[in-house]
Design an enzyme around this catalytic site. Structure first.
Site: not given
Ligand code: NI
Length: 169
Positions: A50, A45, A138, A134-135, A92-93
């Site tokens: 991000q 995701g 963000h 989660h997304e 998370c990235l």
């Molecule tokens: Ni994330």
């Protein structure tokens, strides 16, 4: 085009993103670039903040390229229903190398638009439900660490500050 993923500490990750109002070729190109950037970073995701773009746009593929039907584009998503609970490891990235146990809803329903502006509803459970919340978080300037204990969060922040000082973040 592959965008580098913005890491924790960049203010773009902690402010609400702006509603997408223009559904043009540039948006569809951005969606393609986001999938490419997500796969390059080995994620399932990715939200536009991000990659430093404060727009309400996210992509998800929990199959990681295995199933083309699993590719999900969420423009202006809103969580409309949640059911149940699941507890599991989440990363998370934008917080590479860290993972924590996070409690999330087991089933989630979202209203969103696709890359052409068409409205749709989608639901997911387990990993997909986790990715959907989660997304969407963000896009509201919220990271998963807001769902863990203050103690664990402070510990993580201390480790990140150390990495930053060492030039490793
Ligand atoms: Ni994330």
């Amino acid at each position: 085009m592959i965008y580098p993923v913005v890491k924790y500490g960049n203010p773009v990750l902690e402010k609400p993103a702006e509603t997408v109002t223009v559904f043009d070729h540039a948006l569809r190109k951005l969606v393609e670039d986001m999938f490419e950037s997500m796969y390059a970073a080995h994620g399932v995701g990715l939200a536009a903040p991000q990659i430093g773009i404060a727009k309400r746009l996210a992509v998800i593929d929990i199959s990681f390229k295995e199933d083309p039907k699993a590719k999900l584009v969420l423009v202006n998503p809103e969580i409309v229903r949640t059911e149940g609970k699941q507890r599991g490891s989440e990363g998370c990235l934008s917080l590479p190398e860290f993972r924590e146990e996070v409690t999330r809803p087991l089933r989630v329903t979202v209203h969103a638009q696709d890359a052409t502006g068409k409205r749709f509803e989608t639901s997911g459970e387990e990993l997909l439900a986790r990715a959907l919340v989660h997304e969407t978080d963000h896009l509201n300037g919220k990271l998963y660490i807001s769902h863990i204990s203050a103690l664990k969060r402070d510990l993580m922040k201390r480790k990140i500050r150390k990495l930053m000082k060492a030039g490793e973040w």
